[in-house]
Each structure stands twice: as structure tokens, then as C-alpha cells.
Motif scaffolding. Structure first.
Motif, PDB file in Angstrom:
ATOM      1  N   LYS A   4       0.843  -1.191   0.000  1.00 12.58           N
ATOM      2  CA  LYS A   4       0.000   0.000   0.000  1.00 12.58           C
ATOM      3  C   LYS A   4       0.877   1.240   0.000  1.00 12.58           C
ATOM      4  CE  LYS A   4      -3.695   2.564   0.809  1.00 12.58           C
ATOM      5  NZ  LYS A   4      -4.285   3.160  -0.335  1.00 12.58           N
ATOM      6  N   LYS A   5       0.623   2.136  -0.948  1.00 13.85           N
ATOM      7  CA  LYS A   5       1.363   3.388  -1.007  1.00 13.85           C
ATOM      8  C   LYS A   5       0.421   4.506  -0.601  1.00 13.85           C
ATOM      9  CE  LYS A   5       4.439   6.135  -3.811  1.00 13.85           C
ATOM     10  NZ  LYS A   5       5.231   6.209  -5.034  1.00 13.85           N
ATOM     11  N   PHE A   6       0.755   5.176   0.477  1.00 13.29           N
ATOM     12  CA  PHE A   6      -0.045   6.298   0.949  1.00 13.29           C
ATOM     13  C   PHE A   6       0.433   7.545   0.214  1.00 13.29           C
ATOM     14  CE2 PHE A   6       0.212   3.297   4.567  1.00 13.29           C
ATOM     15  CZ  PHE A   6      -1.115   2.894   4.570  1.00 13.29           C
ATOM     16  N   GLU A   7      -0.448   8.107  -0.596  1.00 15.18           N
ATOM     17  CA  GLU A   7      -0.090   9.253  -1.433  1.00 15.18           C
ATOM     18  C   GLU A   7       0.025  10.551  -0.645  1.00 15.18           C
ATOM     19  OE1 GLU A   7       0.805   9.007  -4.582  1.00 15.18           O
ATOM     20  OE2 GLU A   7       0.341   6.872  -4.725  1.00 15.18           O
ATOM     21  N   THR A   8      -0.635  10.609   0.502  1.00 15.81           N
ATOM     22  CA  THR A   8      -0.602  11.817   1.333  1.00 15.81           C
ATOM     23  C   THR A   8      -0.433  11.417   2.795  1.00 15.81           C
ATOM     24  OG1 THR A   8      -2.983  11.841   1.752  1.00 15.81           O
ATOM     25  CG2 THR A   8      -2.211  12.992  -0.246  1.00 15.81           C
ATOM     26  N   PRO A   9       0.031  12.342   3.623  1.00 22.52           N
ATOM     27  CA  PRO A   9       0.080  12.049   5.055  1.00 22.52           C
ATOM     28  C   PRO A   9      -1.319  11.778   5.615  1.00 22.52           C
ATOM     29  CG  PRO A   9       1.331  14.042   4.569  1.00 22.52           C
ATOM     30  CD  PRO A   9       0.626  13.650   3.308  1.00 22.52           C
ATOM     31  N   ASP A  80       6.325  20.119   5.158  1.00 23.23           N
ATOM     32  CA  ASP A  80       7.443  20.804   4.522  1.00 23.23           C
ATOM     33  C   ASP A  80       8.285  19.759   3.805  1.00 23.23           C
ATOM     34  OD1 ASP A  80       9.366  22.604   3.751  1.00 23.23           O
ATOM     35  OD2 ASP A  80      10.267  22.812   5.723  1.00 23.23           O
ATOM     36  N   GLY A  81       8.130  19.664   2.523  1.00 27.39           N
ATOM     37  CA  GLY A  81       8.930  18.722   1.744  1.00 27.39           C
ATOM     38  C   GLY A  81       8.607  17.281   2.067  1.00 27.39           C
ATOM     39  N   THR A  82       9.510  16.621   2.772  1.00 24.14           N
ATOM     40  CA  THR A  82       9.356  15.191   3.016  1.00 24.14           C
ATOM     41  C   THR A  82       8.874  14.855   4.420  1.00 24.14           C
ATOM     42  OG1 THR A  82      11.675  14.973   3.656  1.00 24.14           O
ATOM     43  CG2 THR A  82      11.149  14.619   1.325  1.00 24.14           C
ATOM     44  N   PHE A  83       8.491  15.871   5.203  1.00 26.82           N
ATOM     45  CA  PHE A  83       7.960  15.619   6.546  1.00 26.82           C
ATOM     46  C   PHE A  83       6.623  16.316   6.726  1.00 26.82           C
ATOM     47  CE2 PHE A  83      12.253  14.330   7.488  1.00 26.82           C
ATOM     48  CZ  PHE A  83      12.075  13.319   8.409  1.00 26.82           C
ATOM     49  N   ALA A  84       5.752  15.673   7.501  1.00 26.51           N
ATOM     50  CA  ALA A  84       4.470  16.265   7.862  1.00 26.51           C
ATOM     51  C   ALA A  84       4.237  16.009   9.342  1.00 26.51           C
ATOM     52  CB  ALA A  84       3.342  15.650   7.045  1.00 26.51           C
ATOM     53  N   VAL A  85       3.684  17.008  10.025  1.00 26.88           N
ATOM     54  CA  VAL A  85       3.388  16.907  11.454  1.00 26.88           C
ATOM     55  C   VAL A  85       1.902  17.198  11.636  1.00 26.88           C
ATOM     56  CG1 VAL A  85       3.849  17.830  13.756  1.00 26.88           C
ATOM     57  CG2 VAL A  85       5.717  17.651  12.080  1.00 26.88           C
ATOM     58  N   HIS A  86       1.211  16.275  12.280  1.00 30.63           N
ATOM     59  CA  HIS A  86      -0.211  16.432  12.579  1.00 30.63           C
ATOM     60  C   HIS A  86      -0.392  16.431  14.090  1.00 30.63           C
ATOM     61  CE1 HIS A  86      -1.679  14.600   8.504  1.00 30.63           C
ATOM     62  NE2 HIS A  86      -0.831  15.598   8.344  1.00 30.63           N
ATOM     63  N   LEU A  87      -1.076  17.431  14.607  1.00 29.93           N
ATOM     64  CA  LEU A  87      -1.455  17.482  16.015  1.00 29.93           C
ATOM     65  C   LEU A  87      -2.947  17.219  16.071  1.00 29.93           C
ATOM     66  CD1 LEU A  87       0.480  20.707  17.040  1.00 29.93           C
ATOM     67  CD2 LEU A  87       1.236  18.336  17.200  1.00 29.93           C
ATOM     68  N   VAL A  88      -3.336  16.207  16.829  1.00 30.24           N
ATOM     69  CA  VAL A  88      -4.743  15.824  16.890  1.00 30.24           C
ATOM     70  C   VAL A  88      -5.191  15.616  18.327  1.00 30.24           C
ATOM     71  CG1 VAL A  88      -4.623  14.709  14.622  1.00 30.24           C
ATOM     72  CG2 VAL A  88      -4.334  13.333  16.667  1.00 30.24           C
ATOM     73  N   HIS A 104      -4.005  14.020  23.530  1.00 27.95           N
ATOM     74  CA  HIS A 104      -3.375  14.882  22.538  1.00 27.95           C
ATOM     75  C   HIS A 104      -2.275  14.049  21.896  1.00 27.95           C
ATOM     76  CE1 HIS A 104      -4.695  18.626  24.953  1.00 27.95           C
ATOM     77  NE2 HIS A 104      -5.630  18.210  24.141  1.00 27.95           N
ATOM     78  N   ALA A 105      -2.267  14.042  20.577  1.00 26.66           N
ATOM     79  CA  ALA A 105      -1.276  13.222  19.881  1.00 26.66           C
ATOM     80  C   ALA A 105      -0.541  14.036  18.827  1.00 26.66           C
ATOM     81  CB  ALA A 105      -1.943  12.017  19.226  1.00 26.66           C
ATOM     82  N   THR A 106       0.724  13.723  18.701  1.00 23.26           N
ATOM     83  CA  THR A 106       1.555  14.254  17.630  1.00 23.26           C
ATOM     84  C   THR A 106       1.903  13.081  16.734  1.00 23.26           C
ATOM     85  OG1 THR A 106       2.506  15.893  19.127  1.00 23.26           O
ATOM     86  CG2 THR A 106       3.700  15.461  17.071  1.00 23.26           C
ATOM     87  N   ASN A 107       1.542  13.188  15.471  1.00 19.69           N
ATOM     88  CA  ASN A 107       1.843  12.156  14.474  1.00 19.69           C
ATOM     89  C   ASN A 107       2.760  12.776  13.434  1.00 19.69           C
ATOM     90  OD1 ASN A 107       0.068  10.315  15.722  1.00 19.69           O
ATOM     91  ND2 ASN A 107      -1.660  11.193  14.625  1.00 19.69           N
ATOM     92  N   VAL A 108       3.922  12.161  13.239  1.00 20.95           N
ATOM     93  CA  VAL A 108       4.888  12.668  12.271  1.00 20.95           C
ATOM     94  C   VAL A 108       5.035  11.634  11.165  1.00 20.95           C
ATOM     95  CG1 VAL A 108       7.279  13.443  11.912  1.00 20.95           C
ATOM     96  CG2 VAL A 108       6.097  13.968  14.065  1.00 20.95           C
ATOM     97  N   TYR A 109       4.990  12.141   9.928  1.00 16.50           N
ATOM     98  CA  TYR A 109       5.078  11.299   8.739  1.00 16.50           C
ATOM     99  C   TYR A 109       6.266  11.745   7.889  1.00 16.50           C
ATOM    100  CZ  TYR A 109       0.366  10.341  10.253  1.00 16.50           C
ATOM    101  OH  TYR A 109      -0.712   9.999  11.016  1.00 16.50           O
ATOM    102  N   ARG A 110       6.886  10.765   7.221  1.00 14.16           N
ATOM    103  CA  ARG A 110       8.008  11.037   6.318  1.00 14.16           C
ATOM    104  C   ARG A 110       7.684  10.449   4.952  1.00 14.16           C
ATOM    105  NH1 ARG A 110      12.520   8.217   8.582  1.00 14.16           N
ATOM    106  NH2 ARG A 110      12.027   6.512   7.191  1.00 14.16           N
ATOM    107  N   LEU A 111       7.994  11.182   3.908  1.00 12.83           N
ATOM    108  CA  LEU A 111       7.807  10.686   2.550  1.00 12.83           C
ATOM    109  C   LEU A 111       8.952   9.735   2.228  1.00 12.83           C
ATOM    110  CD1 LEU A 111       6.187  10.731  -0.063  1.00 12.83           C
ATOM    111  CD2 LEU A 111       7.542  12.725  -0.773  1.00 12.83           C
ATOM    112  N   THR A 112       8.603   8.502   1.877  1.00 12.07           N
ATOM    113  CA  THR A 112       9.595   7.479   1.560  1.00 12.07           C
ATOM    114  C   THR A 112       9.381   7.016   0.116  1.00 12.07           C
ATOM    115  OG1 THR A 112       8.240   5.563   2.183  1.00 12.07           O
ATOM    116  CG2 THR A 112       9.441   6.680   3.968  1.00 12.07           C
ATOM    117  N   ASP A 113      10.204   6.091  -0.320  1.00 12.38           N
ATOM    118  CA  ASP A 113      10.036   5.518  -1.662  1.00 12.38           C
ATOM    119  C   ASP A 113       8.708   4.787  -1.795  1.00 12.38           C
ATOM    120  OD1 ASP A 113      12.519   6.490  -2.354  1.00 12.38           O
ATOM    121  OD2 ASP A 113      13.556   4.585  -2.022  1.00 12.38           O
ATOM    122  N   THR A 114       8.114   4.386  -0.673  1.00  4.48           N
ATOM    123  CA  THR A 114       6.835   3.666  -0.692  1.00  4.48           C
ATOM    124  C   THR A 114       5.683   4.551  -0.219  1.00  4.48           C
ATOM    125  OG1 THR A 114       7.249   2.773   1.522  1.00  4.48           O
ATOM    126  CG2 THR A 114       7.945   1.418  -0.369  1.00  4.48           C
ATOM    127  N   GLY A 115       5.847   5.860  -0.334  1.00  7.31           N
ATOM    128  CA  GLY A 115       4.783   6.778   0.052  1.00  7.31           C
ATOM    129  C   GLY A 115       5.004   7.326   1.456  1.00  7.31           C
TER     130      GLY A 115
END
Length: 138
Positions: A4-9, A80-88, A104-115
Motif C-alpha cells: 500500500k502506497k499512501f499518497e498523502t500524510p 514541509d517537503g518530506t515531513f508532515a506533522v499532525h497534532l490531533v 493529545h497526539a503528535t503524528n509525524v510522517y516522512r515521505l519514503t520511496d513507498t509513500g
């Protein structure tokens, strides 16, 4: 790891919470980055480093938790580029119990070769609102 490739955070985050609700550790780990540069901090927990520790923690939570409902709100997103930060704000209802204190949660995502993949989840309980938290007019 899933194909599965996640196209967006946002897609990765939706899959994260869907796996949480289903208590599906394999689906949960499909969201996380494939390398060991991942970390997780559960409420009142210690810092977990690496995929094995993160997987083991979710497996323990899922084995010991009743069915859950989760409502997410209060989102703040930055990317910002290859990182995304979500506060939920997570509102979790376990079994037939009333919803507990929001998390309260902080979720950090990184863009990789697999999304987009999760690299950090940090959750902590919010404190009950106090009178001093209420806005006042001056």
C-alpha cells in the motif's frame, strides 16, 4: 510490509486510526516506516525505539483492549517537503465505557520511496479544562 502506497500524510493517518479501531497490528505496522528510525510514546509510557518495540507495544495494546471507537478532531497540520506533522485530539471510547479524557497526539510522517509513512506517534492525556483556561474579555 504492505504494498500500500499512501499518497498523502492524511491517507497514512486514516490508515493508522483504522488499524487502531480494528486492533489490527499488521495493518498498523503497514503505516509505519520500514526502517528502525521510528519511535512511539504511548500515554504514560516510555520512549519506544525501532519497529520491533513499536510493533510489540501495539500488539500488547490490541490484545488487552476492548473494541474501541475513536473520534479525531482539533487537527493542526504542517508539511514541509518530506515531513508532515499532525497534532490531533483523540477521543477514545473503549467498549461500553463513556469516553475518557481526550488524548493529545503528535503524528509525524516522512515521505519514503513507498509513500508517506509514520515515524512518530506520541500521545498523552489532556488535562481537564480549568476556569483559568477559559478565555476572558478585557
Amino acid at each position: 510490509m504492505s504494498e500500500k502506497k499512501f499518497e498523502t500524510p492524511q491517507e497514512a493517518e486514516a490508515a493508522f486510526y483504522a488499524a487502531f479501531i480494528k486492533r489490527d497490528v499488521d495493518a498498523m505496522m503497514d503505516v509505519w516506516a520500514a526502517d528502525d528510525d521510528v519511535s512511539c510514546i504511548h500515554p504514560f509510557g516510555s520512549i519506544l525505539l525501532g519497529r520491533a518495540a513499536v510493533r510489540d507495544s501495539w500488539l500488547t495494546i490490541f490484545r488487552n483492549s476492548p473494541d474501541m471507537q475513536i473520534m479525531i478532531n482539533g487537527r493542526s497540520r504542517g508539511q514541509d517537503g518530506t515531513f508532515a506533522v499532525h497534532l490531533v485530539e483523540e477521543h477514545i471510547r473503549a467498549g461500553n465505557e463513556p469516553p475518557g479524557t481526550p488524548m493529545h497526539a503528535t503524528n509525524v510522517y516522512r515521505l519514503t520511496d513507498t509513500g508517506w509513512r509514520m515515524v512518530l506517534h506520541h500521545a498523552s492525556p489532556s488535562r481537564p479544562p480549568s476556569k483559568t483556561d477559559s478565555p476572558t474579555l478585557h
